[in-house]
Write an enzyme that holds these catalytic residues in place. Structure first.
Site, PDB file in Angstrom:
ATOM      1  CE1 TYR A  98       0.778   0.385   4.522  1.00  0.00           C
ATOM      2  CE2 TYR A  98       0.118  -1.908   4.258  1.00  0.00           C
ATOM      3  CZ  TYR A  98       0.715  -0.907   4.999  1.00  0.00           C
ATOM      4  OH  TYR A  98       1.264  -1.199   6.221  1.00  0.00           O
ATOM      5  CG  HIS A 148       5.245   2.003   2.370  1.00  0.00           C
ATOM      6  ND1 HIS A 148       3.877   1.914   2.310  1.00  0.00           N
ATOM      7  CD2 HIS A 148       5.545   2.303   3.650  1.00  0.00           C
ATOM      8  CE1 HIS A 148       3.378   2.151   3.507  1.00  0.00           C
ATOM      9  NE2 HIS A 148       4.363   2.385   4.338  1.00  0.00           N
TER      10      HIS A 148
END
Length: 185
Positions: A98, A148
């Site tokens: 995400y 990430h």
């Protein structure tokens, strides 16, 4: 964002905070004039904000979190899960599990502000994320965890700079602009 501090780093990040983006595990107390912007990465985050502003019942998510948070209840905003999905789909294109809180804040700013200048955010020349306020010996950790994708987010930010959509300042104490669109005054 998150646990970032401004005191002592004003030349890098300025003196005024209007919106502070955080999630429970990165929560800090905020002055009364600052909007708390919750980035709910999981359902429990929504329960935590209600608890942290009232009963203090939630003290742990996947790790210990602040039982209570000082913030103006009338200035709490919650990022919609649909916005997180939008940023993940359109801006980070599913690179990483995400988007980072920083990337979400930049895209939020692009959608709500006339001008966007980014200070103290990004990767070093080796692509490692760091925090300007601390010595981060694990700056390359996101490459290993896959949470990430710093490399992809950095490329996206650079593209936004090149297109003149944002201004980005180096995370150095000099607050020098890194793009041609800014003149130091």
């Amino acid at each position: 964002m998150n646990k970032a501090v401004t005191s002592g780093f004003e030349s890098d990040v300025g003196r005024k905070t209007t919106h502070h983006f955080l999630y429970p595990e990165s929560a800090i107390d905020l002055p009364a004039d600052v909007h708390l912007v919750l980035v709910p990465f999981k359902t429990l985050d929504l329960q935590w904000i209600a608890s942290a502003l009232s009963t203090g019942q939630i003290t742990k998510t996947y790790m210990e979190v602040k039982q209570f948070i000082k913030a103006d209840k009338d200035k709490v905003m919650v990022i919609s899960p649909a916005f997180l999905k939008y940023v993940n789909d359109k801006w980070t294109e599913h690179h990483g599990r995400y988007p980072s809180t920083g990337m979400l804040a930049v895209i939020f700013a692009l959608h709500t502000c006339d001008e966007v200048s980014v200070f103290g955010y990004g990767a070093d020349v080796n692509g490692n994320w760091h925090h300007y306020w601390e010595e981060n010996k694990y700056a390359s950790a996101f490459r290993k965890t896959g949470v990430h994708n710093a490399d992809f987010e950095t490329k996206t930010l650079r593209k936004l700079v090149e297109e003149g959509k944002i201004r980005q300042y180096t995370p150095e104490r000099t607050a020098r602009p890194i793009n041609k669109y800014i003149r130091k005054t």
